[in-house]
Design a protein around this motif. Structure first.
Motif, short mmCIF file in Angstrom:
data_model
loop_
_atom_site.label_atom_id
_atom_site.label_comp_id
_atom_site.label_asym_id
_atom_site.label_seq_id
_atom_site.Cartn_x
_atom_site.Cartn_y
_atom_site.Cartn_z
N GLU A 39 0.84 -1.20 0.00
CA GLU A 39 0.00 0.00 0.00
C GLU A 39 0.88 1.25 0.00
OE1 GLU A 39 -3.38 -0.09 -0.18
OE2 GLU A 39 -3.26 -2.27 -0.26
N THR A 40 0.36 2.33 -0.58
CA THR A 40 1.10 3.59 -0.61
C THR A 40 0.19 4.74 -0.21
OG1 THR A 40 0.57 3.94 -2.95
CG2 THR A 40 2.64 2.79 -2.46
N GLY A 41 0.79 5.82 0.17
CA GLY A 41 0.06 7.02 0.53
C GLY A 41 0.40 7.47 1.93
N PRO A 42 0.06 8.72 2.24
CA PRO A 42 0.45 9.29 3.53
C PRO A 42 -0.14 8.58 4.75
CG PRO A 42 -1.04 10.77 2.36
CD PRO A 42 -0.68 9.67 1.41
N MET A 43 -1.32 8.00 4.61
CA MET A 43 -1.93 7.33 5.77
C MET A 43 -1.25 6.00 6.08
SD MET A 43 -4.19 9.18 7.22
CE MET A 43 -5.20 8.10 8.20
N VAL A 44 -0.68 5.34 5.08
CA VAL A 44 -0.07 4.03 5.31
C VAL A 44 1.46 4.09 5.41
CG1 VAL A 44 -1.98 2.71 4.36
CG2 VAL A 44 -0.13 3.44 2.86
N GLU A 45 2.06 5.21 5.08
CA GLU A 45 3.51 5.34 5.18
C GLU A 45 4.04 4.98 6.57
OE1 GLU A 45 7.21 5.73 3.63
OE2 GLU A 45 5.34 5.84 2.50
N PRO A 46 3.38 5.41 7.67
CA PRO A 46 3.90 5.06 9.00
C PRO A 46 3.96 3.55 9.26
CG PRO A 46 2.27 6.81 9.16
CD PRO A 46 2.23 6.31 7.75
N PHE A 47 3.20 2.75 8.52
CA PHE A 47 3.17 1.30 8.75
C PHE A 47 4.46 0.61 8.32
CE2 PHE A 47 -1.31 2.41 8.73
CZ PHE A 47 -1.70 1.83 9.93
N LYS A 48 5.33 1.31 7.61
CA LYS A 48 6.62 0.73 7.26
C LYS A 48 7.45 0.46 8.52
CE LYS A 48 6.65 2.51 2.58
NZ LYS A 48 5.82 1.45 2.12
N ASP A 49 7.10 1.13 9.60
CA ASP A 49 7.74 0.93 10.90
C ASP A 49 6.87 -0.04 11.72
OD1 ASP A 49 8.83 1.01 13.43
OD2 ASP A 49 8.59 3.17 13.68
N PRO A 50 7.35 -1.26 11.97
CA PRO A 50 6.54 -2.22 12.74
C PRO A 50 6.12 -1.71 14.11
CG PRO A 50 8.44 -3.32 11.77
CD PRO A 50 8.61 -1.84 11.54
N ALA A 51 6.93 -0.83 14.70
CA ALA A 51 6.56 -0.28 16.01
C ALA A 51 5.27 0.54 15.90
CB ALA A 51 7.69 0.59 16.55
N PHE A 52 5.10 1.26 14.80
CA PHE A 52 3.86 2.01 14.61
C PHE A 52 2.69 1.04 14.44
CE2 PHE A 52 0.53 3.99 12.11
CZ PHE A 52 0.28 5.12 12.87
N PHE A 53 2.88 0.00 13.64
CA PHE A 53 1.82 -1.00 13.45
C PHE A 53 1.35 -1.55 14.79
CE2 PHE A 53 0.32 -5.34 13.00
CZ PHE A 53 -0.70 -5.16 12.09
N ASN A 54 2.29 -1.76 15.70
CA ASN A 54 1.96 -2.34 17.00
C ASN A 54 1.20 -1.39 17.92
OD1 ASN A 54 2.81 -4.99 16.73
ND2 ASN A 54 4.93 -4.41 17.07
N GLU A 55 0.98 -0.18 17.50
CA GLU A 55 0.19 0.76 18.28
C GLU A 55 -1.31 0.59 18.04
OE1 GLU A 55 1.59 4.82 18.37
OE2 GLU A 55 3.64 4.14 17.97
N VAL A 56 -1.70 -0.49 17.37
CA VAL A 56 -3.09 -0.78 17.06
C VAL A 56 -3.92 -0.86 18.33
CG1 VAL A 56 -2.74 -3.28 17.01
CG2 VAL A 56 -4.62 -2.26 15.70
N GLY A 68 -5.24 7.75 12.85
CA GLY A 68 -6.63 7.77 12.40
C GLY A 68 -6.98 6.70 11.39
N TYR A 69 -5.99 5.94 10.92
CA TYR A 69 -6.26 4.86 9.97
C TYR A 69 -7.05 3.78 10.70
CZ TYR A 69 -5.39 1.48 6.24
OH TYR A 69 -5.54 0.59 5.21
N ASP A 70 -8.10 3.30 10.05
CA ASP A 70 -8.87 2.21 10.66
C ASP A 70 -9.21 1.17 9.60
OD1 ASP A 70 -10.83 3.55 9.24
OD2 ASP A 70 -12.19 3.76 10.92
N TRP A 71 -9.56 -0.01 10.08
CA TRP A 71 -9.83 -1.16 9.21
C TRP A 71 -11.27 -1.59 9.46
CZ3 TRP A 71 -5.43 -3.26 6.59
CH2 TRP A 71 -5.74 -4.31 5.74
N SER A 72 -12.06 -1.69 8.44
CA SER A 72 -13.45 -2.08 8.56
C SER A 72 -13.56 -3.48 9.19
CB SER A 72 -14.11 -2.10 7.19
OG SER A 72 -15.31 -2.85 7.22
N PRO A 73 -14.26 -3.61 10.32
CA PRO A 73 -14.39 -4.93 10.93
C PRO A 73 -15.17 -5.91 10.05
CG PRO A 73 -15.74 -3.34 12.10
CD PRO A 73 -14.91 -2.58 11.11
N GLU A 74 -16.15 -5.41 9.32
CA GLU A 74 -16.93 -6.29 8.44
C GLU A 74 -16.08 -6.83 7.30
OE1 GLU A 74 -17.95 -3.14 9.21
OE2 GLU A 74 -19.74 -3.44 10.43
N ALA A 75 -15.27 -5.96 6.70
CA ALA A 75 -14.39 -6.39 5.60
C ALA A 75 -13.32 -7.35 6.10
CB ALA A 75 -13.75 -5.18 4.94
#
Length: 93
Positions: A39-56, A68-75
């Motif tokens: 994925e690309t774009g400003p909202m997903v750029e921080p995810f290149k750092d696993p530490a940021f991903f772990n802030e879920v 502010g990025y969120d993932w649809s629970p239904e999807a």
């Protein structure tokens, strides 16, 4: 009438893997590494750092991150069901 499915709980498993429990009693593990790799774009750029991903965290029934990025629970539930990774868990997790 179909019940709306929400994320009830999330557990970080390392890397880009999470275990997710849903309000319909199902749970499963999912690899979100595509989020950082393809994925690309400003909202997903921080995810290149696993530490940021772990802030879920869970907010309003969905997986959410501090930017502010969120993932649809239904999807997510539909994708996990289609992949056959959901199981019913009777014990409270």
């Amino acid at each position: 009438m179909t019940d709306i499915i929400h994320v009830r709980k999330v557990l970080r498993l390392g890397g880009y893997r999470l275990k997710v429990w849903f309000t319909d009693g199902t749970a499963g593990e999912w690899d979100f590494s595509d989020l950082a790799q393809r994925e690309t774009g400003p909202m997903v750029e921080p995810f290149k750092d696993p530490a940021f991903f772990n802030e879920v965290f869970v907010e309003f029934g969905g997986l959410t991150w501090p930017n502010g990025y969120d993932w649809s629970p239904e999807a997510l539930h539909a994708d996990m069901a289609a992949a056959g990774v959901l199981t019913f868990e009777t014990a409270a997790a």
